[in-house]
Design an enzyme around this catalytic site. Structure first.
Site, short mmCIF file in Angstrom:
data_model
loop_
_atom_site.label_atom_id
_atom_site.label_comp_id
_atom_site.label_asym_id
_atom_site.label_seq_id
_atom_site.Cartn_x
_atom_site.Cartn_y
_atom_site.Cartn_z
N ARG A 155 -5.26 -8.59 -10.44
CA ARG A 155 -5.75 -9.77 -10.72
C ARG A 155 -7.28 -9.57 -11.17
NH1 ARG A 155 -9.38 -10.14 -6.52
NH2 ARG A 155 -8.47 -9.38 -4.40
N HIS A 211 -15.19 -5.98 6.58
CA HIS A 211 -14.15 -5.54 5.63
C HIS A 211 -14.22 -6.32 4.40
CE1 HIS A 211 -13.03 -2.47 8.48
NE2 HIS A 211 -12.68 -3.51 9.31
N GLU A 214 -3.74 7.09 7.72
CA GLU A 214 -4.15 8.07 6.55
C GLU A 214 -5.62 8.41 7.38
OE1 GLU A 214 -4.86 5.65 3.14
OE2 GLU A 214 -6.84 5.07 3.74
N LYS A 224 0.72 -1.13 -0.04
CA LYS A 224 0.15 0.09 0.10
C LYS A 224 0.85 1.32 -0.04
CE LYS A 224 -4.15 -1.74 1.96
NZ LYS A 224 -4.05 -3.15 1.92
#
Length: 504
Positions: free
Chosen positions: A293, A235, A200, A116
């Site tokens: 993918r 999630h 973040e 990330k």
């Protein structure tokens, strides 16, 4: 085109790739673990080989063993599906070293976008908007405190190397920061072998919206209309639709062009998805991550565009040029996908492995069932519990929802519990029907309902269980004889007689 393709996966995605290969005229090779010996994908392929015991680490994650099978079977390409080795840059490099084409993007794209923090740096240089926060990993607790004060609470702490909610924490106050930092690092190390985390800003009322991109090995990249993936639990996506209820033509173009810029940052040359987090209030969008993918939810994009993403992914890997330009990509109607899991929605969504003793699959116009199920299948405990993906199309969003509810009512799976009833509840929710959703929708709307909800037919289930237990005990000679009447008396009559205490 390739001579033979090995699919390094299992279940419904393997069957999806096999179907694409058959239409391209390419023979297929399946691999399976000992637990999947009777799986449907094994029957569907032209050849099938056992690669090890049930645990993924001993079978579907054994890249060396998969390459041995590919070479022995004469396969000149490997399609990884999703999950397992699909985003493993080392496996893609091993395929190239063995002279076998990896049907996916170049290894650099996988490596950069698989982390990330490196992906944030790469796309930032291409002008893709980022959530305010770090573009490097945290090095210490003191640095975490300093960055948190700079970003401002609430904050999201994320694992740099993974996804799926692992190593993810929302932090509301400074006193919660360091415990969350330590827990996130520990969880990330356990899940991904890497304890790197970063922070973040938390986006309020966040919506998860993603853009499908498709590239070839000649520098061409196009984007498709967006997918709304905000209906999530723990999630993990549960229901997806395309296009999003809140995205107009201008926003779609802006997000699509940003996704293409992100893909160009790593010379992307296959099917992939750029995920954005979108503010439900301002509709501002920010780069979240890129999945290098084919996505689980790719069928809804196929339904509204008419593009066979699986086939185009194979064609791109074989060196073909994309057969269309950006202006050729349409957006017709609306499509919806419900992920059907072997989970019990009445018992905290716990997995429900077992044998499927009855199955009726929905049909009719514009209904598509991507499944690895059949009657008699033993659903194993070792893998992800997703059984199938039910997909429908409608000319309007209202017709799409109505069609999905009809299809869900037809879908019957006996022997195990599934999430089919839960999907129907979500689709009838007034806020869902209005498109008023975000990633906290299920927790906010359904958790309070579930805690107070009376389970349907609970009394009938209890009576049935009692009768079954009595008959089992009677067969074993353990059941006490009923008082009064002969042995031929009706059990229902005997159970209704009152047993009076002699001293009454």
């Amino acid at each position: 085109m390739f001579k033979k393709i090995l699919i390094a996966n299992r279940g419904e995605i393997t069957i999806r790739v096999i179907r694409a290969c058959k239409e391209l005229g390419v023979p297929t090779v399946a691999v399976y673990s000992e637990a999947d010996r009777a799986a449907l994908h094994v029957r569907a392929a032209d050849e099938a080989y056992c690669i090890g015991p049930a645990p993924s680490r001993d079978s579907y994650l054994r890249g060396d063993r998969i390459l041995e099978v590919a070479q022995a079977a004469g396969a000149d390409a490997i399609h990884p599906g999703y999950g397992f080795l699909s985003e493993n840059a080392a496996f893609a490099e091993a395929c190239a070293a063995a002279g076998i084409t990896f049907i996916g993007p170049n290894p650099r794209a996988i490596r950069v976008m698989g982390n990330k923090t490196t992906s944030r740096v790469a796309v930032h240089e291409m002008g893709v908007p980022l959530v305010p926060g770090m573009r490097e990993n945290l090095q210490s607790e003191a640095e975490a405190v300093a960055w948190a004060r700079k970003i401002g609470y609430p904050i999201m702490m994320k694992a740099a190397a993974g996804g799926g909610g692992k190593g993810l924490r929302m932090i509301l106050r400074e006193e919660d920061l360091l415990p969350a930092y330590r827990t996130a690092k520990s969880e990330s190390l356990a899940a991904f072998g890497d304890d790197a985390v970063y922070m973040e800003r938390y986006i309020e009322n966040p919506r998860h919206i993603e853009i499908q991109v498709l590239g070839d090995r000649h520098g061409n990249i196009i984007y498709c209309p967006e997918r709304e993936c905000s209906i999530q639990r723990r999630h993990q996506k549960v229901i997806e639709e395309a296009p999003s209820p809140i995205v107009d033509a201008e926003m779609r173009r802006a997000m699509g062009e940003a996704a293409v810029r992100a893909a160009r940052a790593v010379d992307y040359d296959s099917a992939g998805t750029v995920e954005f987090i979108v503010s439900g209030k301002s509709r501002e969008f920010f780069f979240l991550e890129m999945n290098t993918r084919l996505q689980v939810e790719h069928p809804i994009t196929e339904m509204i565009t008419g593009i066979d993403l699986c086939k185009e992914m194979i064609r791109s890997a074989a060196g073909y040029v994309l057969p269309f330009r950006q202006e050729d990509v349409p957006c017709h109607g609306h499509a919806l996908e419900c992920r059907i899991y072997a989970e019990d929605p009445d018992n905290r969504f716990l997995p429900t492995p077992g044998r499927i003793i009855g199955l009726r699959v929905p049909g009719g116009p514009w209904v598509r069932d991507e499944s690895g199920m059949y009657e008699g299948l033993d659903v194993p405990i070792h893998y992800d519990p997703m059984l199938s993906k039910l997909v429908v199309w409608g000319s309007t969003r209202e017709r799409m929802v109505t069609r999905m509810l009809r299809a869900l009512s037809e879908y019957k799976v006996k022997g195990i519990k599934t999430t089919i009833p839960f999907h129907a509840r979500v689709l009838r929710n007034p806020k869902f029907l209005e498109g008023d959703i975000d990633t906290n929708f299920i927790d906010r709307e359904f958790q309070p309902q579930d805690e107070a909800r009376v389970k349907p037919h609970e009394d009938v289930a209890l009576v049935a269980a009692a009768i079954k237990a009595y008959r089992r005990d009677k067969a074993k000679g353990l059941a006490a004889p009923a008082s009064g009447g002969g042995g031929d008396a009706s059990l229902w009559k005997q159970s209704g007689r009152v047993k009076r205490d002699p001293g009454f």
